[in-house]
Design an enzyme around this catalytic site. Structure first.
Site, short mmCIF file in Angstrom:
data_model
loop_
_atom_site.label_atom_id
_atom_site.label_comp_id
_atom_site.label_asym_id
_atom_site.label_seq_id
_atom_site.Cartn_x
_atom_site.Cartn_y
_atom_site.Cartn_z
N HIS A 6 -14.34 -12.15 9.96
CA HIS A 6 -13.37 -12.29 8.88
C HIS A 6 -12.87 -10.92 8.44
CE1 HIS A 6 -11.39 -13.41 5.19
NE2 HIS A 6 -12.21 -12.66 4.50
N ASP A 58 17.03 3.41 16.76
CA ASP A 58 15.74 2.88 17.22
C ASP A 58 14.68 3.88 16.80
OD1 ASP A 58 13.64 1.51 18.51
OD2 ASP A 58 15.00 0.83 20.07
N TRP A 111 -18.17 -5.65 9.21
CA TRP A 111 -16.96 -5.00 9.74
C TRP A 111 -17.14 -3.51 9.88
CZ3 TRP A 111 -13.28 -1.44 8.07
CH2 TRP A 111 -13.39 -0.99 6.76
N SER A 169 -3.74 1.72 19.77
CA SER A 169 -2.47 1.13 19.32
C SER A 169 -1.97 1.81 18.05
CB SER A 169 -2.68 -0.36 19.09
OG SER A 169 -1.63 -0.90 18.35
N SER A 170 -2.86 1.96 17.07
CA SER A 170 -2.44 2.56 15.79
C SER A 170 -2.01 4.00 15.97
CB SER A 170 -3.59 2.52 14.78
OG SER A 170 -3.94 1.20 14.51
N HIS A 181 -12.39 5.13 4.31
CA HIS A 181 -11.73 5.19 3.02
C HIS A 181 -10.23 5.42 3.13
CE1 HIS A 181 -11.60 4.55 -1.12
NE2 HIS A 181 -10.69 5.50 -1.17
N GLU A 232 -8.55 4.38 5.39
CA GLU A 232 -8.10 3.07 5.85
C GLU A 232 -7.69 2.17 4.68
OE1 GLU A 232 -7.50 1.76 8.69
OE2 GLU A 232 -7.51 -0.39 8.32
N TYR A 286 -6.30 3.04 1.97
CA TYR A 286 -4.94 3.40 1.56
C TYR A 286 -3.94 3.10 2.66
CZ TYR A 286 -7.38 5.21 -2.35
OH TYR A 286 -8.16 5.28 -3.45
N SER A 307 8.10 -1.19 -4.08
CA SER A 307 9.09 -0.24 -4.62
C SER A 307 10.48 -0.52 -4.09
CB SER A 307 8.68 1.19 -4.26
OG SER A 307 7.38 1.46 -4.68
N HIS A 360 -18.13 7.79 -1.55
CA HIS A 360 -18.42 6.88 -2.67
C HIS A 360 -18.82 5.49 -2.14
CE1 HIS A 360 -13.86 5.79 -2.91
NE2 HIS A 360 -14.49 4.93 -2.17
N HIS A 361 -18.64 5.28 -0.84
CA HIS A 361 -19.17 4.05 -0.25
C HIS A 361 -20.67 4.16 0.01
CE1 HIS A 361 -15.18 2.25 0.61
NE2 HIS A 361 -14.80 3.51 0.64
N THR A 368 -2.43 6.54 -8.85
CA THR A 368 -2.25 5.10 -8.72
C THR A 368 -1.75 4.51 -10.03
OG1 THR A 368 -4.18 5.21 -7.28
CG2 THR A 368 -3.32 3.03 -7.79
N LYS A 387 1.86 5.11 -10.55
CA LYS A 387 2.70 4.16 -9.81
C LYS A 387 2.84 2.86 -10.58
CE LYS A 387 2.49 5.70 -5.07
NZ LYS A 387 3.92 5.59 -4.76
N ARG A 418 -24.12 -9.51 -1.25
CA ARG A 418 -23.15 -9.83 -0.21
C ARG A 418 -23.87 -10.23 1.06
NH1 ARG A 418 -19.69 -4.43 0.55
NH2 ARG A 418 -18.60 -5.66 2.11
#
Lengths: 242, 109, 639
Positions: free
Chosen positions: C81, C110, C145, C175-176, C259, C261, C263, C274, C308-309, C334, C337, C456
């Site tokens: 998931h 293009d 994950w 790919s990314s 991390h 990731e 963002y 926006s 921080h993780h 943040t 924004k 969890r």
């Protein structure tokens, strides 16, 4: 100035065969620099891991120190290891071979010189003085590829001798991180050699000349120099500093 | 960037001329000399000095910079390339230093 | 400016160039718009896979001691998931918009490398299939994950479950990375005349930041995955504790990627919102410069807070303090924004379309997720909350309430531009309310069950710990979300076949992509536009909205008009050939290159399922095929 630029870009939007670009730079060159930026992170991760794991291996052989096959004894000299109780037959010497690696480092540095001369040859194709064989791109592309291949030869020799001394990728943390880091770099060199040989083949077939071909060689050169630069860092951090 | 800067940029795109063999041979010579000094220092008693590692790092950084500036033409090329590379390099060095601190390989002070 | 308030042009279908329809045209396409559509369809399909996995998870947890699935299957489901939603749904949904929108928003015909773009998509598709297929054979990855090593080494995770995860992520990374290099080049290099960086639409700006994060963050996980791959397949010792390895190495390398990731997942949505908010408030985005700057700052700070993780692993007071403060600092840009979106709507002429509702819901829900994030930025608080459902609540508010809601808004907003057809607003309202109610019902109670100590990743729990009611409510919420998803699917499929009645600028928006027909012709812009301000289309149609914005130097405007250029609303319907615009040839080669590369990675599995010989032969074979495909691709002309 602005006026002229706009006129140039918009006067003939139909049927123009060059695409408009914001900066006038080459797409592929921007892409190559971006990729090199990414590669910086790749090698930073690999080098950090090597440094973090430095000195944490539980068994030898060690990079800079003498060791013992049957125990965890470490020493600065063979005598020190033996004095600590290691039988003479079990003494392991430090694996890193500075003289050999200095030679391969020098070869790779010189290949960068050959690379810039190859680029100069393409840029000046057909100009007076550049028709001599030792000024042309073919000679220098071949030299670059040859020196790259020589570097790979040195690396193959180095890896084989390490294995003979009992260090494989599975032996200890040093072996795992050393072979992975230098192997990654070696793979990059191999890709570079393949690339240079392809360029050489094109050069032999139809001759590299004109702006498009300069770009073609320029990009390969950027890649090649980057691989060289990474080795400069590896040589100091892994081989020379203890 | 000012309004017309993006447009005008195009006219500026042709960068300063690349160096030639005249500079390249000096660059190669410097690289060789620094490498020779690096290896020589390795075999001297200076190797035991606390200044050994910083000295070698400085020499290595100098070689790195020379190759990037002259062979890779970063000194002469468009600023976009410079930013792309220097930005990434700073990020990579930052991560490397942070990891060395986190794993207690480097200590503050 | 040239003309004012020109009526929307009578819509004429974009011309079908040769080979524009049929399966072959989709397999060989190098058109960024069609590749964007491929991304959209594929990631929505994976959304159903990931959603089904979540639904089964919630069924299992609806009551104490649930018996729906076994612990082993549960592990596979929650792992897949997370992996599916992050790598196969939200990232590629963003990629769908990158592909479709970036060239249109900057006035390009293009992307910089059309064939590389196709390659990125095919690698994503094959990689996605590779990592998803094992779910159906009970051999799916089952270690979370984030695949913490040493848990994922052979010793603790025997079998081929983790092999699929390691190799699959490696493939998706390619790919990314390829896509990111492509978009960086496109944005730096292919902006239309006058489209300075300070005029780029906010979506393109945020995408620009994201591409740099991809380029710099993915290498860390690539290397961590290589180590794991080598440990599992070749016997290296990177994560072998007995050999002296550090159990935190994986965690650090993973979160250096992980991390940023976060963002990477949410910044594109910031961009979409926006675009939506100013359009439906009928006024320019408030504080454009600050919005750009805070986006860059988020990207920058996002690289310095990964640990921080890991507060619970005991890094020491210094590291905890630095990473805690850094994390709280991200709250500032943040927050800026959030205030700017509110200020954009303030005093505007608000139109509550479905897209706008999703955008507003995004602002509110993301704020909730952000606030709970600031809570566990404090290490002592985090020790209480880590590994509980409180964290699950937090990141679902950020990723579902944030990313998914925003992207849904983007789909409703851009569907007319993509297809020339509208999504039904009526069904869209049902979709919105089902999602909004469902997601709050599901995830808000998790704050409580988490605070009450529910961990969890447990496959079941005993009654009487105060968790029962909250879990039941969470499961009921998923039913609402499921209904919403099916309403959306029905709406999407129905509208896809519906009447082509969308004009070029259906929402009265201000950016370049709305100045061309819907769907755009293959060449996008018959004439490259000259951009005069941040909202070039409003300059023509609604000058009053952009009166206070900075415009071009008088010089530029005069020159532009002298050349008859600001023909911003383009109604050109001729083919590229008739207009003399060179277009890249369609080609199947990127597909084959992608296929062989994925097969190369997949060959490693043979090491664990067949013999060394089979694996080596397969790897050498696929490597040669890959090199051949790349050579053939590079030596064929682009256009």
């Amino acid at each position: 100035m602005a006026t002229a630029a706009i006129a140039e870009s918009s006067a003939a939007p139909h049927g123009e065969h060059t695409h408009y670009t914001t900066t006038g730079l080459e797409n592929r060159k921007i892409a190559m620099w971006t990729l090199i930026g990414s590669e910086c992170m790749i090698f930073a991760s690999l080098i950090s891991t090597y440094l973090v794991y430095k000195g944490r291996s539980k068994v030898g052989p060690w990079p800079h120190d003498w060791g013992c096959k049957t125990s965890a004894i470490v020493g600065k000299t063979a005598a020190a290891v033996q004095a600590a109780g290691c039988a003479a037959a079990d003494v392991m010497k430090p694996v890193l071979d500075i003289p050999i690696t200095s030679q391969s480092t020098f070869v790779l540095l010189m290949s960068s010189l050959a690379m810039v001369l190859a680029l100069e040859g393409v840029e000046n194709h057909g100009k007076p003085g550049y028709d001599r064989w030792y000024k042309g791109s073919r000679f220098w592309l071949a030299m670059t590829a040859l020196m790259g291949a020589a570097f790979l030869g040195y690396q193959a020799y180095e890896f084989t001798s390490f294995v003979h001394e009992g260090l494989t990728i599975r032996t200890n943390l040093f072996g795992s991180s050393f072979f992975t880091l230098t192997g990654f770099h070696g793979t990059h060199v191999a890709v570079g050699v393949l690339w240079l040989v392809s360029l050489l083949a094109i050069d032999m077939k139809r001759g590299l000349k004109g702006a498009t071909d300069v770009l073609l060689v320029d990009i390969a050169a950027l890649y090649w120099h980057f691989v060289d630069v990474v080795w400069i860092a590896i040589f100091t951090l892994i081989y020379l500093i203890q | 960037m000012s309004d017309s800067a993006a447009i005008v940029d195009r006219a500026h795109a042709d960068h300063k001329a690349h160096p030639t063999w005249k500079q390249y041979k000096w660059v190669a010579l410097w690289l060789t000399v620094i490498t020779a000094v690096e290896v020589w220092v390795y075999y001297t008693p200076f190797r035991e000095s606390p200044l050994f590692a910083p000295t070698l790092l400085a020499m290595s950084a100098a070689k790195f910079a020379i190759v990037v500036m002259f062979y890779m033409h970063l000194k002469y090329d468009h600023w976009v390339f410079r930013r792309l590379f220097v930005g990434s390099l700073v990020a990579a060095m930052g991560i490397l230093m942070a990891l060395l601190f986190l794993f207690s390989k480097l200590k503050i002070g | 400016m040239a003309s004012s308030a020109a009526p929307a042009p009578a819509f004429a279908a974009a011309p079908a160039a040769t080979g524009q329809s049929g399966l072959w045209s989709w397999l060989t396409t190098v058109d960024h718009k069609r590749i964007g559509m491929l991304y959209l369809w594929t990631s929505l399909a994976f959304l159903f896979v990931g959603g089904t996995e979540a639904f089964i998870l919630r069924l299992q947890l609806a009551h104490p001691n649930g018996q729906v699935v076994s612990a082993e299957v549960y592990n596979q489901l929650f792992t897949m998931h997370g992996t599916t939603m992050i790598f196969l749904v939200v990232m590629p949904l963003s990629a769908a918009f990158f592909n479709f929108l970036i060239p249109l928003q900057i006035g390009a015909r293009d992307v910089a490398f059309p064939r590389l773009n196709a390659f990125s998509y095919w690698v994503y598709l094959f990689g996605g299939i590779f990592i998803t297929l094992p779910v159906f054979f009970n051999v799916a990855p089952d270690a979370g994950w984030f695949g913490y090593a040493p848990l994922t080494t052979n010793q603790f995770s025997p079998g081929i479950h983790i092999d699929f995860w390691v190799l699959g992520l490696q493939i998706l990374g390619v790919s990314s990375l390829a896509a990111a290099v492509n978009f960086i080049t496109t944005i730096i290099h292919m902006r239309a005349p006058g489209m300075s960086m300070a005029r780029m639409p906010m979506f393109t700006w945020m995408s620009f930041v994201v591409q740099f994060m991809l380029v710099l963050a993915f290498p860390a996980i690539t290397i961590a995955l290589f180590f794991l791959q080598f440990d599992r397949f070749f016997g290296t010792q990177f994560y072998e504790l007995a050999a002296g390895a550090d159990p935190l190495l994986w965690q650090h390398l993973f979160w250096i990627f992980g991390h940023p990731e976060v963002y990477i997942l949410v910044l594109p949505t910031f961009g979409l919102v926006s675009e939506i908010t100013p359009t439906f408030s009928e006024k320019p985005l408030f504080g454009y410069n600050v919005m750009v700057f805070s986006g860059i700052l988020i990207g920058f700070l996002g690289f310095g807070v990964w640990a921080h993780h890991m507060f619970a692993v005991g890094m020491g007071a210094t590291a905890d303090t630095i990473f805690g403060i850094g994390t709280m600092l991200i709250g500032i840009p943040t927050g800026i924004k959030i205030f700017n979106w509110i200020a954009t709507m303030w005093g505007g002429n608000l139109r509550f379309t479905v897209a706008m509702k999703f955008a507003i819901a995004f602002v509110a829900l993301f704020l909730i997720g952000g606030v709970s994030g600031v809570m566990h930025a404090s290490p002592p608080t985090d020790l209480q909350q880590t590994d509980t459902y409180f964290i699950v609540a937090h990141f679902h508010y950020v990723l579902f309430g944030g990313s998914v809601m925003g992207i849904m808004g983007g789909i409703y907003h851009y569907f007319p531009k993509m297809t020339g057809r509208f999504l039904s607003e009526k069904l869209g309202n049902w979709h919105f309310w089902m999602f909004f109610i469902g997601m709050n019902l599901t995830f808000f109670p998790m704050h409580f069950s988490g605070m009450l100590g529910m961990p969890r990743r447990v496959y079941t729990y005993d009654a009487g710990q105060g968790w029962d009611t909250f879990n039941l409510i969470s499961t009921i919420g998923v039913v609402f979300q499921g209904i919403g998803l099916f309403v959306f699917a029905y709406n999407f499929l129905k509208s896809w076949k519906g009447e082509k009645n969308a004009p070029g600028d259906p929402w009265s928006a201000g950016t370049l992509e709305w100045s061309i027909p819907s769907p755009p012709p293959e060449y996008n812009f018959a004439q490259l536009p000259i951009v005069t301000s941040r909202y070039p289309l409003w300059d023509i149609k609604h000058p009053e909205r952009t009166a206070e914005l900075r415009h071009s130097d008088p010089d530029t405007a005069v020159v532009a008009e002298a050349h008859g250029v600001p023909m911003l609303e383009q109604t050109e319907t001729r083919t590229a050939k008739a207009l003399g615009i060179p277009m890249p040839f369609p080609t199947i080669k990127p597909l084959f290159a992608a296929l062989f590369m994925v097969m190369l990675f997949a060959s490693l599995i043979f090491l664990h399922t067949a013999s060394l010989q089979v694996a080596v032969v397969s790897m050498i074979g696929t490597t040669l095929l890959f090199i051949g495909a790349v050579y053939s691709w590079l030596t064929s002309p682009l256009e």
